[in-house]
Enzyme design. Sequence first.
Site, PDB file in Angstrom:
ATOM      1  N   ASN A   9       0.854  -1.196   0.000  1.00 22.85           N
ATOM      2  CA  ASN A   9       0.000   0.000   0.000  1.00 22.85           C
ATOM      3  C   ASN A   9       0.888   1.243   0.000  1.00 22.85           C
ATOM      4  OD1 ASN A   9      -1.885   1.979   0.421  1.00 22.85           O
ATOM      5  ND2 ASN A   9      -2.380   1.390   2.532  1.00 22.85           N
ATOM      6  N   LYS A  11       0.043   4.169  -0.359  1.00 20.29           N
ATOM      7  CA  LYS A  11      -0.671   5.346   0.158  1.00 20.29           C
ATOM      8  C   LYS A  11      -0.437   6.545  -0.779  1.00 20.29           C
ATOM      9  CE  LYS A  11       0.001   3.547   4.792  1.00 20.29           C
ATOM     10  NZ  LYS A  11      -0.279   3.738   6.197  1.00 20.29           N
ATOM     11  N   HIS A  91      -9.758   0.972   5.048  1.00 27.17           N
ATOM     12  CA  HIS A  91      -8.457   1.230   5.684  1.00 27.17           C
ATOM     13  C   HIS A  91      -8.676   2.219   6.832  1.00 27.17           C
ATOM     14  CE1 HIS A  91      -4.374   2.601   6.375  1.00 27.17           C
ATOM     15  NE2 HIS A  91      -3.971   1.495   5.774  1.00 27.17           N
ATOM     16  N   GLU A 160      -5.488  -5.065  10.914  1.00 25.77           N
ATOM     17  CA  GLU A 160      -4.484  -4.024  11.110  1.00 25.77           C
ATOM     18  C   GLU A 160      -4.828  -3.227  12.368  1.00 25.77           C
ATOM     19  OE1 GLU A 160      -2.525  -2.810   7.159  1.00 25.77           O
ATOM     20  OE2 GLU A 160      -4.374  -1.687   7.310  1.00 25.77           O
ATOM     21  N   GLY A 166       2.215   2.376  11.089  1.00 20.00           N
ATOM     22  CA  GLY A 166       3.167   3.483  11.017  1.00 20.00           C
ATOM     23  C   GLY A 166       3.854   3.824  12.326  1.00 20.00           C
ATOM     24  N   SER A 206       3.260  -1.812  10.527  1.00 20.52           N
ATOM     25  CA  SER A 206       4.705  -1.707  10.757  1.00 20.52           C
ATOM     26  C   SER A 206       5.497  -2.962  10.359  1.00 20.52           C
ATOM     27  CB  SER A 206       4.985  -1.350  12.223  1.00 20.52           C
ATOM     28  OG  SER A 206       4.485  -0.062  12.515  1.00 20.52           O
ATOM     29  N   GLY A 227       2.635  -0.793   4.429  1.00 20.62           N
ATOM     30  CA  GLY A 227       2.609   0.600   4.014  1.00 20.62           C
ATOM     31  C   GLY A 227       3.998   1.140   3.747  1.00 20.62           C
TER      32      GLY A 227
HETATM   33  C1  PEP Z   1      -1.096   0.283   6.336  1.00 17.60           C
HETATM   34  O1  PEP Z   1      -1.308   1.494   6.296  1.00 17.60           O
HETATM   35  O2  PEP Z   1      -1.915  -0.522   5.876  1.00 17.60           O
HETATM   36  C2  PEP Z   1       0.134  -0.162   6.966  1.00 17.60           C
HETATM   37  C3  PEP Z   1       0.229  -1.402   7.330  1.00 17.60           C
HETATM   38  O3  PEP Z   1       1.098   0.793   7.135  1.00 17.60           O
HETATM   39  P1  PEP Z   1       2.571   0.590   7.755  1.00 17.60           P
HETATM   40  O4  PEP Z   1       3.137  -0.664   7.163  1.00 17.60           O
HETATM   41  O5  PEP Z   1       3.304   1.813   7.343  1.00 17.60           O
HETATM   42  O6  PEP Z   1       2.395   0.457   9.226  1.00 17.60           O
END
Ligand code: PEP
Length: 245
Positions: A9, A11, A91, A160, A166, A206, A227
């Site tokens: 993703n 973003k 999300h 998630e 993040g 993360s 992400g």
């Molecule tokens: C996400 O936004 O779906 C995500 C998992 O972000 P990150 O890997 O940056 O935590």
Amino acid sequence: MKKITIAANWKMYLDEVSSIDFIDKLNAEKELFINKDIILFPSHACIRSVKDHLNIDLKIGMQDCDIHNKGAYTGSTSIGSIDIHSCIVGHSERRIIYKENNDVIAGKLGTVLSSKVDPILCIGETLQEKNDNLTESIIDSQISILPKDLNGRKLTIAYEPVWAIGSGDVPSNEYIHQMLSYIKNRLKSLYSDTDLNNIKLFYGGSVDANNLQDLISVELIDGFLIGSASANFEKFKDIVKQIKL
Ligand code: PEP
């Protein structure tokens, strides 16, 4: 051994120039990516360029879509606007920043399911909800929007925890296992074995090259929604290297 999916993703991290630069680097090392189950989610404006530049057959998805298929919805993007494999709905950034409630997300899920695109429904509790012991009831309500049967359609549920996104704060494997088991049991009470075979469970929050190996050992994980680490080519490469064919 099950095939782990990596869903990247991006973003709003990569603009068109950096998306193409990422794809150029990926093409240059394509042997690493061939035959792996990878879905790239560029920002909507970059999907065309990513598709045009890719020299290997990777899946491409949309990070979100409109409930409607066509019409006067300025600035929005319909699920049918470009040929894609999957679409993320629900999300936490859409739920929290754009105030999308369960009704909106249910509508989007229905729109995706009535197209040929596979949905990835994101669910998960905030830190406050976790601290208030509301995690299971939040999961229940987020899952309550699922259709009665899947009619042969594929569905991915990405668990998630919002506090892990993040933040670098990855839950323990035990915690993830406990939550995925809870989700799986809820799904078992809703669906036939045939439908259950069409449902995958992802973890997101993360994930990076340093914690991936450990997380893969959580039996119920079929894939990862990633992400920030997926939007940096070197970090993404280090993740994909660890995925067995
Ligand atoms: C996400 O936004 O779906 C995500 C998992 O972000 P990150 O890997 O940056 O935590």
